[in-house]
Scaffold this active site. Structure first.
Site, PDB file in Angstrom:
ATOM      1  N   HIS A 132     -68.696  -8.637  43.449  1.00  0.00           N
ATOM      2  CA  HIS A 132     -68.164  -9.610  42.488  1.00  0.00           C
ATOM      3  C   HIS A 132     -69.238 -10.555  41.965  1.00  0.00           C
ATOM      4  CE1 HIS A 132     -64.415  -8.221  44.230  1.00  0.00           C
ATOM      5  NE2 HIS A 132     -63.736  -8.879  43.325  1.00  0.00           N
ATOM      6  N   ASP A 141     -68.578  -7.583  37.396  1.00  0.00           N
ATOM      7  CA  ASP A 141     -69.823  -6.825  37.249  1.00  0.00           C
ATOM      8  C   ASP A 141     -69.915  -5.592  38.152  1.00  0.00           C
ATOM      9  OD1 ASP A 141     -70.273  -8.380  39.717  1.00  0.00           O
ATOM     10  OD2 ASP A 141     -70.820  -9.983  38.318  1.00  0.00           O
ATOM     11  N   GLU A 182     -61.864   2.180  35.513  1.00  0.00           N
ATOM     12  CA  GLU A 182     -62.865   1.689  34.569  1.00  0.00           C
ATOM     13  C   GLU A 182     -63.389   2.781  33.649  1.00  0.00           C
ATOM     14  OE1 GLU A 182     -62.637   0.711  37.683  1.00  0.00           O
ATOM     15  OE2 GLU A 182     -62.264  -1.428  37.424  1.00  0.00           O
TER      16      GLU A 182
END
Lengths: 384, 327
Positions: free
Chosen positions: B131, B86, B62
């Site tokens: 999640h 998220d 990420e």
């Protein structure tokens, strides 16, 4: 024998000496100033080029020593010294073409100088008048990045943009572009640098990762960052790694130029480990006598990048008195410019702190600026 | 006027497609966004039509995705980054708050960051941990970022295009449990509200209920139920969390005298705290009761078998409305 019980003694991994860079070190000029040759990276240098390198290193050292002195006089809050790393930076900086793009960390004063960034702008950052006053796109030299290694990803993304613009592998020397990401040995431990390696390899991005291994990340030695020579890591990511003598401006130039050309030609990333030494402190707030031996420093003094090129120039009749005298005058003028210019740098207006938080300013910021302006105005005339 | 019935997932997909058609500098980057079309299929079909250079399947990193997007933006592209869930945004947190958010400021406006970071957020889908989180306050607390949350298919279509067109970095929150839930009529020829505005989505007179993202639906259900008891609730979809558009909120609260804000995120230092403080500062003499917050508890998101107890639902919102009106 293991000295701590887990794995081999680090001395066994690195060999008895931490200072010669090993047999893989690419070198074109010995510490004694003798020209040597390398099967892959050798090239000829004109007298003009050689004197140019010398001038660049002398002026870069002057920027550094003046800034250090200005910090001691309280004119700068802090300064990140580059003493000893002039060859690594000038070699890399001079290998760049105008269309190449640089993503520096916070110690790249020599590279900034090569890109035409006014050194006063560097002082402004460390004085605290701004976060970097130069326009990155004027010289294709990004702002200094303080978070260790974050810029390696920016460089890789920028290189992916160059690919998408079709500015790689066209064969046009004025068009094909590459990106160089500067960072230190400490940054090699950061996730972002390792992620940058992965992205660059996966997309074959035209980026050169240029690590100045100056042996120390503040007080943490290179042994605390890596069990293997840093340049060898590149192979694990799928691209070449080269260790070059970072105190040898000729070798650094030749290796970086080859790596950049490889990138511009569309052959992907290269990792260059410039093996050097931070002669000064990490920054002016640091005290390296607490963590390293003066013997080491004394040994590295013998490898001084400026002295070795000076010896070579003298021996070959390339540094006449007129050249040396003119350079001395030029360095003194630069020193004067920096001293006077630094003291003349104005503090920004308080209300400017609200500027450029957003490209499209919000009502919230506008209201805070207005409110603070009113607050400040309420004191006007009250102190007489 | 021709309209299409679409889900939120479809609205976002259509909006992304339109943005890519309109501007060749728009790129999509993320894990699984290409051939798979994203784990929620939001980018379905885009790589097929726009190619691998514009819809970029990324390594699973990420920070790498956001960090390389920074470089792309500096080169003149407009990257739209997808964070898969998220809870996975945190490895990119440093790049987002230290680099993306500050690029305009530190460069004196010379380097813009026209980047959109899409985050499917919130719970209610029975997922495993990491999640179902609601990290909006972390980003709304960061100067330099703009944060918006869509709540319905039509907003999804318009807001994603507006976020991409913005020269500022936008954290774009998508309520994942609404992706495939309800359909709405989209009129592509309509003129949308500006991006950074809140909107009254149900008029009322007795109390103001504020919500965004997934809780807008909850608030509307609560208003419907309250109406059967003769209570008239005004519901405002905040839509933008940074900057906050408090104008319609103040106007409403001055009329009703009662305000309740609901969100899935933890109550402590959440968006409700900020909204409540601003209402107190601006509407103090109009308030008939303290501003009440209905949110997630101050615990890590629980195991999914009990997430219905964690998530603010219609009954908890109605309970707060009663407490406010009875104050």
């Amino acid at each position: 024998m293991s000295h701590h019980g887990f794995g081999p003694d680090l001395a066994e991994v690195f060999g008895p000496s931490q200072q010669d860079g090993g047999p893989e070190l690419v070198q074109l000029l010995t510490p004694e100033g003798e020209r040597v040759h390398h099967p892959e990276f050798d090239r000829d240098f004109s007298a003009e080029e050689l004197r140019g390198f010398y001038r660049d290193m002398v002026l870069t050292r002057r920027i550094d020593t003046e800034a250090t002195a200005l910090q001691r006089h309280g004119e700068l809050g802090i300064w990140a010294q580059l003493l000893g790393q002039e060859a690594a930076q000038i070699g890399a900086g001079r290998a760049l073409r105008p269309q190449d793009y640089v993503f520096p960390t916070y110690r790249e004063h020599g590279v900034a100088y090569c890109r035409g960034v006014d050194p006063l702008n560097l002082l402004g950052l460390f004085r605290g008048v701004d976060h970097g006053a130069w326009n990155p796109n004027d010289n294709n030299f990004g702002l200094y990045t303080i978070v260790i290694g974050a810029q390696a990803l920016h460089a890789t993304g920028y290189a992916m943009g160059i690919q998408r613009d079709g500015d790689v592998g066209t064969g046009d020397p004025d068009r094909d572009a590459a990106v160089i990401a500067h960072f230190g040995d400490g940054a090699s431990s950061q996730g972002d640098v390792n992620e940058a390696f992965i992205f660059a390899a996966s997309y074959n991005a035209p980026v050169v990762f240029f690590c100045q291994n100056n042996q120390w990340a503040i007080s943490e030695p290179i042994e605390r960052q890596s069990r293997i020579p840093l340049y060898q890591r590149a192979l694990g990511f799928g691209f070449p790694g080269v260790r070059v003598d970072g105190n040898d401006v000729l070798a650094t130039y030749a290796v970086t130029q080859a790596a950049l050309q490889r990138a511009r030609d569309g052959q992907g990333p290269t990792f260059v480990e410039a093996y050097t030494y931070r002669m000064g402190a990490h920054t002016t707030t640091d005290d390296p006598t607490r963590y390293r031996l003066s013997d080491d420093v004394e040994n590295w003094k013998l490898k001084d990048p400026i002295a070795r090129l000076a010896a070579y120039l003298r021996r070959n009749g390339l540094a006449e008195d007129a050249f040396i005298d003119a350079l001395k005058v030029e360095a003194d003028e630069l020193g004067h410019y920096l001293r006077e210019g630094c003291k003349a740098l104005k503090d920004p207006e308080a209300l400017s702190m609200f500027d450029h938080v957003y490209a499209e300013e919000t009502d919230e910021i506008a209201a805070q600026r207005e409110g603070y302006a009113k607050y400040l105005a309420s004191f006007e005339g009250s102190h007489a | 006027m021709s309209t299409t019935k679409i889900t939120l997932a479809k609205g976002l997909n259509m909006g992304l497609r339109k943005a890519m058609e309109d501007d060749p500098k728009v790129l999509i980057m993320g894990e699984d966004v290409g051939k798979l079309g994203g784990v929620f299929r939001i980018t379905d079909g885009l790589q097929k039509d726009f190619g691998e250079d514009r819809v970029i399947d990324s390594p699973l990193a990420e920070s790498g995705i956001v960090g390389t997007a920074v470089g792309m933006a500096l080169r003149g592209y407009r990257p739209v980054v997808e964070i898969q869930f998220d809870g996975f945004v945190y490895p990119a947190y440093d790049q987002i708050v230290c680099q993306v958010a500050k690029m305009s400021y530190r460069s004196k406006g010379r380097s813009k960051m026209p980047m959109v970071i899409r985050i499917p957020f919130g719970g209610g889908i029975g997922a495993v941990e990491h999640h179902s989180e609601s990290p909006e306050a972390q980003f709304a607390h960061t100067p330099g970022l703009k944060v918006v949350a869509c709540s319905n298919p039509v907003d999804g279509y318009w807001m994603i295009q507006q976020a991409i067109a913005s020269d500022d970095p936008v954290i774009f929150l998508e309520p994942k449990r609404q992706y495939h839930a309800d359909k709405a009529e989209l009129d592509e020829s309509a003129t949308p509200d500006p991006l950074f505005t809140s909107r009254v989505v149900r008029a009322g007179t007795d109390a103001t209920v504020l919500a965004y993202g997934p809780t807008v639906k909850t608030a509307l259900k609560a208003a419907e139920a309250a109406a059967t008891e003769g209570k008239s609730l005004e519901v405002i979809d905040l839509r933008t969390l940074s900057p906050l558009d408090m104008g319609p909120v103040f106007e409403s609260v001055r009329r009703t005298g009662h305000a309740i804000i609901t969100h899935e995120a933890h109550v402590n230092l959440g968006m409700g705290a900020e909204v409540s403080a601003r209402i107190a500062e601006e509407c103090f003499y109009s308030l008939e009761a303290p501003v009440l917050r209905v949110g997630g508890f101050d615990i890590p998101y629980p195991a999914s078998r009990i997430e219905e107890d964690y998530l603010p639902d219609l009954d908890r919102v109605l309970d707060a409305v009663d407490r406010s009106l009875d104050f």
